[in-house]
Design a protein around this motif. Structure first.
Motif, PDB file in Angstrom:
ATOM      1  N   THR C  58      40.447  28.326  47.346  1.00 33.41           N
ATOM      2  CA  THR C  58      40.255  29.665  46.870  1.00 33.41           C
ATOM      3  C   THR C  58      40.845  29.701  45.456  1.00 33.41           C
ATOM      4  OG1 THR C  58      39.922  30.581  49.068  1.00 33.41           O
ATOM      5  CG2 THR C  58      40.310  32.263  47.509  1.00 33.41           C
ATOM      6  N   ASN C  59      41.815  29.475  45.405  1.00 35.63           N
ATOM      7  CA  ASN C  59      42.586  29.585  43.923  1.00 35.63           C
ATOM      8  C   ASN C  59      41.830  28.696  42.844  1.00 35.63           C
ATOM      9  OD1 ASN C  59      44.309  31.673  44.310  1.00 35.63           O
ATOM     10  ND2 ASN C  59      45.962  30.404  44.908  1.00 35.63           N
ATOM     11  N   ALA C  60      41.688  27.683  43.362  1.00 36.17           N
ATOM     12  CA  ALA C  60      40.853  26.697  42.452  1.00 36.17           C
ATOM     13  C   ALA C  60      39.422  27.193  42.074  1.00 36.17           C
ATOM     14  CB  ALA C  60      40.705  24.984  43.128  1.00 36.17           C
ATOM     15  N   GLN C  62      38.625  30.472  42.082  1.00 39.90           N
ATOM     16  CA  GLN C  62      38.674  31.634  41.240  1.00 39.90           C
ATOM     17  C   GLN C  62      39.637  31.654  40.059  1.00 39.90           C
ATOM     18  OE1 GLN C  62      40.560  34.305  44.250  1.00 39.90           O
ATOM     19  NE2 GLN C  62      38.178  34.851  44.878  1.00 39.90           N
ATOM     20  N   HIS C  63      40.577  30.686  39.956  1.00 40.31           N
ATOM     21  CA  HIS C  63      41.442  30.730  38.710  1.00 40.31           C
ATOM     22  C   HIS C  63      41.168  29.423  37.943  1.00 40.31           C
ATOM     23  CE1 HIS C  63      43.011  34.141  40.527  1.00 40.31           C
ATOM     24  NE2 HIS C  63      43.417  33.604  41.414  1.00 40.31           N
ATOM     25  N   ALA C  64      40.914  28.454  38.465  1.00 35.30           N
ATOM     26  CA  ALA C  64      40.613  27.154  37.443  1.00 35.30           C
ATOM     27  C   ALA C  64      39.403  27.116  36.697  1.00 35.30           C
ATOM     28  CB  ALA C  64      40.566  25.987  38.415  1.00 35.30           C
ATOM     29  N   ARG C  86      43.364  19.226  44.180  1.00 28.65           N
ATOM     30  CA  ARG C  86      43.406  18.883  42.896  1.00 28.65           C
ATOM     31  C   ARG C  86      42.269  19.614  42.327  1.00 28.65           C
ATOM     32  NH1 ARG C  86      44.401  14.661  39.030  1.00 28.65           N
ATOM     33  NH2 ARG C  86      45.897  13.658  40.518  1.00 28.65           N
ATOM     34  N   ASP C  87      42.196  20.563  41.079  1.00 29.12           N
ATOM     35  CA  ASP C  87      41.258  20.870  40.430  1.00 29.12           C
ATOM     36  C   ASP C  87      41.012  20.326  39.077  1.00 29.12           C
ATOM     37  OD1 ASP C  87      42.258  22.832  38.581  1.00 29.12           O
ATOM     38  OD2 ASP C  87      42.900  23.606  40.362  1.00 29.12           O
ATOM     39  N   PHE C  88      40.089  20.363  38.409  1.00 31.57           N
ATOM     40  CA  PHE C  88      39.958  19.853  37.097  1.00 31.57           C
ATOM     41  C   PHE C  88      39.849  21.023  35.845  1.00 31.57           C
ATOM     42  CE2 PHE C  88      38.870  17.136  40.251  1.00 31.57           C
ATOM     43  CZ  PHE C  88      39.765  16.134  40.202  1.00 31.57           C
ATOM     44  N   GLY C  91      44.153  24.949  33.789  1.00 34.31           N
ATOM     45  CA  GLY C  91      45.367  25.928  34.628  1.00 34.31           C
ATOM     46  C   GLY C  91      46.002  26.786  33.810  1.00 34.31           C
ATOM     47  N   THR C  92      46.988  27.642  34.586  1.00 40.87           N
ATOM     48  CA  THR C  92      47.975  28.245  34.227  1.00 40.87           C
ATOM     49  C   THR C  92      49.189  27.486  34.148  1.00 40.87           C
ATOM     50  OG1 THR C  92      47.030  29.862  35.900  1.00 40.87           O
ATOM     51  CG2 THR C  92      49.027  30.544  34.700  1.00 40.87           C
ATOM     52  N   GLU C  93      50.391  27.722  33.271  1.00 35.97           N
ATOM     53  CA  GLU C  93      51.486  26.986  33.619  1.00 35.97           C
ATOM     54  C   GLU C  93      52.018  27.159  35.004  1.00 35.97           C
ATOM     55  OE1 GLU C  93      52.315  30.065  30.607  1.00 35.97           O
ATOM     56  OE2 GLU C  93      50.125  28.953  30.839  1.00 35.97           O
ATOM     57  N   GLY C 108      44.906  41.125  46.422  1.00 33.92           N
ATOM     58  CA  GLY C 108      45.219  39.756  45.513  1.00 33.92           C
ATOM     59  C   GLY C 108      46.709  39.475  45.687  1.00 33.92           C
ATOM     60  N   GLY C 109      46.756  38.464  45.031  1.00 29.57           N
ATOM     61  CA  GLY C 109      48.344  37.790  44.948  1.00 29.57           C
ATOM     62  C   GLY C 109      49.023  37.454  46.425  1.00 29.57           C
ATOM     63  N   LEU C 110      48.071  37.113  47.280  1.00 29.92           N
ATOM     64  CA  LEU C 110      48.747  36.702  48.660  1.00 29.92           C
ATOM     65  C   LEU C 110      48.827  35.394  48.865  1.00 29.92           C
ATOM     66  CD1 LEU C 110      47.725  39.597  50.983  1.00 29.92           C
ATOM     67  CD2 LEU C 110      49.818  39.117  50.416  1.00 29.92           C
ATOM     68  N   GLY C 111      47.929  34.523  48.151  1.00 31.49           N
ATOM     69  CA  GLY C 111      47.319  33.042  48.369  1.00 31.49           C
ATOM     70  C   GLY C 111      48.659  32.303  48.207  1.00 31.49           C
ATOM     71  N   VAL C 112      49.187  32.297  47.199  1.00 34.78           N
ATOM     72  CA  VAL C 112      50.501  31.285  46.803  1.00 34.78           C
ATOM     73  C   VAL C 112      51.619  31.656  48.039  1.00 34.78           C
ATOM     74  CG1 VAL C 112      52.132  30.466  45.200  1.00 34.78           C
ATOM     75  CG2 VAL C 112      49.924  30.924  44.461  1.00 34.78           C
ATOM     76  N   TYR C 113      51.720  32.889  47.956  1.00 35.19           N
ATOM     77  CA  TYR C 113      52.838  33.528  49.025  1.00 35.19           C
ATOM     78  C   TYR C 113      52.579  32.780  50.428  1.00 35.19           C
ATOM     79  CZ  TYR C 113      55.660  36.442  51.951  1.00 35.19           C
ATOM     80  OH  TYR C 113      56.492  36.856  52.878  1.00 35.19           O
TER      81      TYR C 113
HETATM   82  N1  LIG Z   1      44.411  26.164  40.778  1.00 32.70           N
HETATM   83  C1  LIG Z   1      44.926  27.266  40.138  1.00 32.70           C
HETATM   84  N2  LIG Z   1      44.527  27.141  38.836  1.00 32.70           N
HETATM   85  C2  LIG Z   1      44.924  28.061  37.945  1.00 32.70           C
HETATM   86  N3  LIG Z   1      45.799  29.097  38.424  1.00 32.70           N
HETATM   87  C3  LIG Z   1      46.131  29.221  39.516  1.00 32.70           C
HETATM   88  C4  LIG Z   1      45.736  28.084  40.455  1.00 32.70           C
HETATM   89  N4  LIG Z   1      46.275  28.657  41.669  1.00 32.70           N
HETATM   90  C5  LIG Z   1      47.107  29.625  41.525  1.00 32.70           C
HETATM   91  N5  LIG Z   1      46.961  30.062  40.215  1.00 32.70           N
HETATM   92  C6  LIG Z   1      47.702  31.248  39.707  1.00 32.70           C
HETATM   93  O1  LIG Z   1      48.554  31.813  40.530  1.00 32.70           O
HETATM   94  C7  LIG Z   1      48.337  33.019  40.756  1.00 32.70           C
HETATM   95  C8  LIG Z   1      48.681  33.637  42.210  1.00 32.70           C
HETATM   96  O2  LIG Z   1      47.772  33.419  43.007  1.00 32.70           O
HETATM   97  P1  LIG Z   1      47.751  33.959  44.440  1.00 32.70           P
HETATM   98  O3  LIG Z   1      48.938  34.158  45.036  1.00 32.70           O
HETATM   99  O4  LIG Z   1      46.518  33.221  45.284  1.00 32.70           O
HETATM  100  O5  LIG Z   1      46.712  35.258  44.063  1.00 32.70           O
HETATM  101  P2  LIG Z   1      45.407  35.871  43.684  1.00 32.70           P
HETATM  102  O6  LIG Z   1      44.457  34.578  43.519  1.00 32.70           O
HETATM  103  O7  LIG Z   1      45.090  36.770  44.489  1.00 32.70           O
HETATM  104  O8  LIG Z   1      45.724  36.187  41.929  1.00 32.70           O
HETATM  105  C9  LIG Z   1      46.737  33.069  40.308  1.00 32.70           C
HETATM  106  O9  LIG Z   1      46.658  34.630  39.953  1.00 32.70           O
HETATM  107  C10 LIG Z   1      46.736  32.361  39.286  1.00 32.70           C
HETATM  108  O10 LIG Z   1      47.146  32.950  37.976  1.00 32.70           O
END
Ligand SMILES: Nc1ncnc2c1ncn2[C@@H]1O[C@H](COP(=O)(O)OP(=O)(O)O)[C@@H](O)[C@H]1O
Ligand SMILES: Nc1ncnc2c1ncn2[C@@H]1O[C@H](COP(=O)(O)OP(=O)(O)O)[C@@H](O)[C@H]1O
Lengths: 114, 145, 145, 114
Positions: C58-60, C62-64, C86-88, C91-93, C108-113
């Motif tokens: 989901t993060n890949a 939504q954010h990659a 792995r995504d391509f 990315g964020t740092e 939002g903000g629960l995925g990495v947690y």
């Molecule tokens: N694969 C990824 N590529 C780029 N940024 C990522 C990726 N995975 C996570 N992130 C960054 O980490 C943050 C935290 O992710 P997450 O805890 O899942 O919350 P959310 O997706 O709801 O923002 C994201 O908002 C994003 O900035």
């Protein structure tokens, strides 16, 4: 993703083997061994209940053909039970429908062996 | 014979790579069934696709010597699903991979026959010393989509 | 932190490559669940693994930015399962990918947690302009195997 | 791999929403839209029956939190129904167990809203 096997005996000489699961390249050696052991012990008449077989491929067909050949050498026979349209289709297109009698119920498959 | 089809960004591609071992064929089958279900193939067609993929993987495991993995690639075309099964073994020549005549029942020799019966287009390509590539295609039936 | 682990012929590897689109995450989940079931993880552990993989995909998605595919690699070690997502994308740092403090509920903000809570080892590596690699590991529990 | 949604109304003002399937990044926009439309029409009190939800992840939690925020602005409330241990576990580790009341049956979840 796996296979369960059971056997019960009817009239002393007919073995009803129930197979439950998927018969593929991974599980068919187990089925082969299971049936092979029964043949080794002198059982040559089988009703194989495949009503709970959700999947069978050529490796499973190979086991059935191999079993049939072995029991025929002893004047035995094999009947099958299946109502699964996909299973019947595979027997159909491979021509094995002419080699195996397939019944809708265990009773019919057993009666045909008597 | 295989119709030429373009590969590109608009053609969604799903790939599964498994060790060349019997215990992983179920995963290949499941993945292809999931792709096919997403494409709205009907249950009979999904069963056909699972069987064709399993037969191809089984052959890669049993006949491709010294190959340690199998790559299953699904490409979603507007008119159907293309599946490529690639192994990295020392193959037979493509001409020798054929379905036998169905005469007296014998153990073995049904896999290629089933693949050809179940899929709409089937093509084997044997790359010298780098394995066998089976490309097959199933069109959407009238009942699907 | 991630323990260093060897990669080699004795470590079975299963890989799934999907388009970076929401509709394919279910396939990634199913594939990992199948691998985990083969490894005799118990139902709770399988559910954890599915969730962690889905959050990562989901993060890949939504954010990659500008990434069109996701590669999920499972490596079966004697002590547990390593999964790499792995995504391509751009990315964020890595330092910015972190779980937030759970205070006032917000969307939002629960995925990495969740990923960090469910897996035993988690490491993000951001490769400059070539995407994010999440490597995570789940040990066999006492109840599994 | 998909989600089915149904709504029925209890006492005119409480909406019982039944979800059946998996709630993930693909299906949660559908759930969001479904609940959003009910809120748009003036429903602010929800019992969400997740007994048949086999899978939920953070995208699903996000939809529930978003819905809760919207109905609270109108003095509304949301209760949940789930007996699935994995679902409860996710609410637990995310701390959402303190935000949502989760019940074992629809009756309890509805009664809590009265
Ligand atoms: N694969 C990824 N590529 C780029 N940024 C990522 C990726 N995975 C996570 N992130 C960054 O980490 C943050 C935290 O992710 P997450 O805890 O899942 O919350 P959310 O997706 O709801 O923002 C994201 O908002 C994003 O900035
Ligand atoms: N991936 C492959 N690599 C090498 N040889 C193959 C491959 N697939 C099929 N073959 C050849 O085609 C033959 C026919 O296969 P098949 O119809 O499945 O029957 P069987 O596997 O029982 O021999 C095999 O015996 C093998 O020689």
């Amino acid at each position: 993703m796996d296979i369960q096997m059971q056997v019960r005996s009817v009239n002393g000489s007919i073995a009803v083997v129930s197979l439950d699961g998927e018969i593929d390249v991974y599980t068919s050696p187990k089925v082969k061994e299971f049936i092979g052991k029964l043949i080794d012990k002198g059982t040559y008449t089988f009703a194989i209940d495949m009503q709970n077989v959700r999947y069978i491929d050529s490796t499973g067909l190979g086991v059935l053909i191999g079993g049939l050949k072995r029991v025929r050498e002893h004047g035995g026979a094999v009947t099958l039970v299946s109502t699964n349209p996909q299973t019947r289709k595979i027997f159909d297109i491979t021509g094995l429908i002419k080699v195996f009698d397939i019944y809708d119920s265990v009773d019919e498959a057993v009666n045909a062996l008597k | 014979m295989m119709q030429a089809r373009e590969v590109g960004a608009e053609i969604p591609e799903i790939e599964v790579r498994i060790p060349s071992r019997a215990e992983w064929v179920a995963l290949a089958r499941l993945a292809v069934a999931t792709v096919a279900a997403r494409m709205h193939f009907n249950v009979d067609e999904i069963a056909d696709l699972k069987l064709a993929v399993a037969e191809a993987c089984t052959n890669a495991i049993q006949h491709a010597r010294e190959s340690d993995e199998i790559v299953i690639t699904c490409r979603i075309y507007p008119d159907g699903l293309q599946i490529t099964i690639r192994d990295f073994g020392i193959g037979t020549e493509a001409e020798r991979i054929r379905s036998r005549d169905l005469g007296e029942p014998r153990v073995g020799g049904l896999g290629v026959y089933l693949i050809r019966a179940l899929m709409d287009e089937v093509e084997y390509r044997v790359e010298h010393d780098s394995g066998t590539v089976l490309t097959m295609f199933k069109r959407f039936g009238d009942s699907s989509r």
